[in-house]
Design a protein around this motif. Sequence first.
Motif, PDB file in Angstrom:
ATOM      1  N   ALA A 171       2.694  58.919  58.739  1.00 49.42           N
ATOM      2  CA  ALA A 171       3.694  59.317  57.743  1.00 49.42           C
ATOM      3  C   ALA A 171       3.955  60.822  57.839  1.00 49.42           C
ATOM      4  N   VAL A 172       2.886  61.569  58.043  1.00 50.66           N
ATOM      5  CA  VAL A 172       3.020  63.019  58.166  1.00 50.66           C
ATOM      6  C   VAL A 172       3.860  63.345  59.401  1.00 50.66           C
ATOM      7  N   LYS A 173       3.586  62.623  60.490  1.00 50.22           N
ATOM      8  CA  LYS A 173       4.336  62.855  61.721  1.00 50.22           C
ATOM      9  C   LYS A 173       5.810  62.522  61.531  1.00 50.22           C
ATOM     10  N   ARG A 174       6.055  61.459  60.771  1.00 50.43           N
ATOM     11  CA  ARG A 174       7.454  61.087  60.555  1.00 50.43           C
ATOM     12  C   ARG A 174       8.210  62.200  59.803  1.00 50.43           C
ATOM     13  N   VAL A 175       7.570  62.776  58.801  1.00 50.05           N
ATOM     14  CA  VAL A 175       8.213  63.882  58.070  1.00 50.05           C
ATOM     15  C   VAL A 175       8.366  65.097  58.998  1.00 50.05           C
ATOM     16  N   ALA A 176       7.309  65.391  59.754  1.00 50.94           N
ATOM     17  CA  ALA A 176       7.368  66.540  60.671  1.00 50.94           C
ATOM     18  C   ALA A 176       8.499  66.354  61.691  1.00 50.94           C
ATOM     19  N   ASP A 177       8.608  65.160  62.246  1.00 50.49           N
ATOM     20  CA  ASP A 177       9.664  64.893  63.226  1.00 50.49           C
ATOM     21  C   ASP A 177      11.049  65.089  62.603  1.00 50.49           C
ATOM     22  N   LEU A 178      11.165  64.622  61.373  1.00 50.27           N
ATOM     23  CA  LEU A 178      12.464  64.741  60.709  1.00 50.27           C
ATOM     24  C   LEU A 178      12.828  66.218  60.493  1.00 50.27           C
ATOM     25  N   THR A 179      11.841  67.051  60.124  1.00 58.14           N
ATOM     26  CA  THR A 179      12.155  68.470  59.908  1.00 58.14           C
ATOM     27  C   THR A 179      12.646  69.109  61.206  1.00 58.14           C
ATOM     28  N   LYS A 180      12.032  68.700  62.330  1.00 57.92           N
ATOM     29  CA  LYS A 180      12.473  69.276  63.610  1.00 57.92           C
ATOM     30  C   LYS A 180      13.897  68.849  63.930  1.00 57.92           C
ATOM     31  N   LYS A 181      14.207  67.585  63.619  1.00 60.30           N
ATOM     32  CA  LYS A 181      15.557  67.078  63.903  1.00 60.30           C
ATOM     33  C   LYS A 181      16.633  67.864  63.136  1.00 60.30           C
ATOM     34  N   ILE A 182      16.273  68.324  61.912  1.00 60.05           N
ATOM     35  CA  ILE A 182      17.310  69.010  61.120  1.00 60.05           C
ATOM     36  C   ILE A 182      17.242  70.530  61.283  1.00 60.05           C
ATOM     37  N   GLY A 183      16.535  70.993  62.303  1.00 59.03           N
ATOM     38  CA  GLY A 183      16.660  72.398  62.675  1.00 59.03           C
ATOM     39  C   GLY A 183      15.452  73.275  62.484  1.00 59.03           C
ATOM     40  N   PHE A 184      14.440  72.814  61.734  1.00 62.08           N
ATOM     41  CA  PHE A 184      13.273  73.677  61.517  1.00 62.08           C
ATOM     42  C   PHE A 184      12.667  74.085  62.850  1.00 62.08           C
ATOM     43  N   GLY A 185      12.243  75.329  62.923  1.00 55.71           N
ATOM     44  CA  GLY A 185      11.720  75.856  64.168  1.00 55.71           C
ATOM     45  C   GLY A 185      10.238  75.611  64.346  1.00 55.71           C
ATOM     46  N   ARG A 186       9.534  75.407  63.230  1.00 52.88           N
ATOM     47  CA  ARG A 186       8.106  75.164  63.344  1.00 52.88           C
ATOM     48  C   ARG A 186       7.600  74.401  62.129  1.00 52.88           C
ATOM     49  N   VAL A 187       6.467  73.739  62.330  1.00 55.22           N
ATOM     50  CA  VAL A 187       5.832  73.023  61.230  1.00 55.22           C
ATOM     51  C   VAL A 187       4.426  73.588  61.091  1.00 55.22           C
ATOM     52  N   VAL A 188       4.047  73.979  59.883  1.00 53.16           N
ATOM     53  CA  VAL A 188       2.655  74.381  59.656  1.00 53.16           C
ATOM     54  C   VAL A 188       2.061  73.460  58.592  1.00 53.16           C
ATOM     55  N   TYR A 189       0.743  73.281  58.666  1.00 48.90           N
ATOM     56  CA  TYR A 189       0.062  72.362  57.763  1.00 48.90           C
ATOM     57  C   TYR A 189      -0.897  73.147  56.875  1.00 48.90           C
ATOM     58  N   ALA A 190      -0.973  72.770  55.629  1.00 51.69           N
ATOM     59  CA  ALA A 190      -1.847  73.501  54.709  1.00 51.69           C
ATOM     60  C   ALA A 190      -2.321  72.579  53.597  1.00 51.69           C
ATOM     61  N   THR A 191      -3.400  73.005  52.923  1.00 48.79           N
ATOM     62  CA  THR A 191      -3.786  72.321  51.688  1.00 48.79           C
ATOM     63  C   THR A 191      -2.888  72.883  50.582  1.00 48.79           C
ATOM     64  N   PRO A 192      -2.802  72.208  49.458  1.00 43.33           N
ATOM     65  CA  PRO A 192      -1.994  72.766  48.364  1.00 43.33           C
ATOM     66  C   PRO A 192      -2.455  74.179  47.986  1.00 43.33           C
ATOM     67  N   GLU A 193      -3.759  74.399  47.996  1.00 45.53           N
ATOM     68  CA  GLU A 193      -4.288  75.706  47.578  1.00 45.53           C
ATOM     69  C   GLU A 193      -3.933  76.801  48.590  1.00 45.53           C
ATOM     70  N   GLU A 194      -4.074  76.479  49.886  1.00 41.68           N
ATOM     71  CA  GLU A 194      -3.690  77.458  50.916  1.00 41.68           C
ATOM     72  C   GLU A 194      -2.204  77.795  50.783  1.00 41.68           C
ATOM     73  N   HIS A 195      -1.407  76.748  50.630  1.00 43.34           N
ATOM     74  CA  HIS A 195       0.043  76.949  50.467  1.00 43.34           C
ATOM     75  C   HIS A 195       0.339  77.898  49.308  1.00 43.34           C
ATOM     76  N   ASP A 196      -0.262  77.611  48.153  1.00 47.67           N
ATOM     77  CA  ASP A 196       0.084  78.374  46.952  1.00 47.67           C
ATOM     78  C   ASP A 196      -0.375  79.823  47.036  1.00 47.67           C
ATOM     79  N   ARG A 197      -1.505  80.034  47.710  1.00 49.66           N
ATOM     80  CA  ARG A 197      -1.997  81.405  47.862  1.00 49.66           C
ATOM     81  C   ARG A 197      -1.057  82.203  48.772  1.00 49.66           C
ATOM     82  N   MET A 198      -0.588  81.573  49.857  1.00 44.34           N
ATOM     83  CA  MET A 198       0.308  82.272  50.779  1.00 44.34           C
ATOM     84  C   MET A 198       1.686  82.491  50.162  1.00 44.34           C
ATOM     85  N   ILE A 199       2.184  81.469  49.484  1.00 44.69           N
ATOM     86  CA  ILE A 199       3.529  81.552  48.905  1.00 44.69           C
ATOM     87  C   ILE A 199       3.590  82.583  47.780  1.00 44.69           C
TER      88      ILE A 199
END
Lengths: 297, 297
Positions: A171-199
């Motif tokens: 399922a994760v791969k399917r979402v990642a593939d879709l993001t690439k199809k619509i133009g995203f240049g890269r995919v990064v993976y994070a936990t919710p906590e890592e995400h929120d600290r960086m954002i």
Amino acid sequence: MERGFGGEGCVLVTAYHTENTMKIVIAGLGIIGGSIAKALKKYTDHEIYGINRSKAPLAKALECGAIDGVGTNETLKTADMLILGMYPDAAVEFVKSHAEFIGKKCIVTDTSGIKSEICPKLSSLAKEHGFTFVGFHPMAGKEKNGFDVSDADLFLNASAILIPGDAPAEAVKRVADLTKKIGFGRVVYATPEEHDRMIAFTSQLPHVLACAYVFSPQCPKHEGFSAGSYRDVSRVANINASLWSELFIENKEPLLLEIQTLIDNLKEIKEGIEKGDREELAALLHQARVIKEALGE
Amino acid sequence: MERGFGGEGCVLVTAYHTENTMKIVIAGLGIIGGSIAKALKKYTDHEIYGINRSKAPLAKALECGAIDGVGTNETLKTADMLILGMYPDAAVEFVKSHAEFIGKKCIVTDTSGIKSEICPKLSSLAKEHGFTFVGFHPMAGKEKNGFDVSDADLFLNASAILIPGDAPAEAVKRVADLTKKIGFGRVVYATPEEHDRMIAFTSQLPHVLACAYVFSPQCPKHEGFSAGSYRDVSRVANINASLWSELFIENKEPLLLEIQTLIDNLKEIKEGIEKGDREELAALLHQARVIKEALGE
């Protein structure tokens, strides 16, 4: 167009629609949901259905061909993917109130700017009702909001942050593939906590300081005395206050830490200026250049 | 090309060279001096002479045709204009040590980012030695420095801030006209104090906060988690520490005031987030949008 999953971990593949064309429902046709709809129509041949609280964006999306139709509870039952383009709390509310209609093969993903507060709730709802949830934060936007400023190429070369949580790898791969199809240049993976600290640092803090910056009594008089520095720092002060106040409060802890860190660093530079030792101040400021250069910026 | 002065206030016109071609000496061929030289060669037919402490930029400027020759004390004696492209203190030092060579018809102008500290000194030197001084701050630049990144079109549509002081109106007009010829989109006039108060906010504070921002421990990990907000706020952290430490310390009072104002405003937003009242926080943030919209930004 190549889609579907190959190789390892194929056990769960049958749980998802593996044909070329997916039925995708986008709930919330603001700048992000609208741009995803337009990008999907431009770059893929998926069927796109839109859901929106107010009618105007739906009519516009239909008219410009960003969606194939208006989504209903029936559409949700057979959808392969549900993308939530709403404010964080509204996204959780939407899934809660529509959970009974979301089919078990459906991958639900959100586009929220905060994750710790909402991903666990959406994962629980997914587990309870048998569908799959993968968190997603598209690192793109504009100073303006709404379907009218949505753009099929908003995501070109942007970063897609995925929060897999305990979702199956397919399922994760399917979402990642879709993001690439619509133009995203890269995919990064994070936990919710890592995400929120960086954002908190990369996105929320610049919004906080843009607002704090334009509150200076000098701001209204800047014309003729400003150039790129003013423009860049103040750009995002043209803020959607209702959205960002929600994001800030729901990411309170990491954001307060970043604001305090910034205040402490400002104080250190301030003290260097007060002291008036040029070499000492230059050495302090030069550290900023070293950090930027190490990042290749 | 139409030059020279017409109409009122013509009494002093004869004090300046009114023929089409001026002899202009640029002392300091960094990004600003180099760009002025290139722009003058591209957009006017003035004769340009360069002076620089190190030889490499002079050789490059000669080779690419940005200057017609290397300036000497003899050139200064017959120059119509001397433009100082150096750090503030170095500009004052240069004029002091070359004052005896600067002819009485010469208009001296600087390009410094601070004015209260140096304009009175340069005006005094002008009065003492019989030439004219007009302060000038071109609101343009790049993150990189030096002649290599100078650009004939650096000033296109930028703002030229002039500090007339007690210079004759004709001399001020001559500098203003020249800025327009090399691409500046507007000219604004200010006292040294007005200039320094505004620049503390529009230019120096963004540099201070860009440095303070990248000092966050999160910064080196930002890749993949960032977009335009990070890029814009951190851009000028790639700082020329030696130049900016001089500018900051020589504009200490207005800059410290702006830093403290920013810290106070950050604290106010921080308290709003801590309190956690969404509507109250949204109302506070919305004021930033109101300020930007009132400015048409």
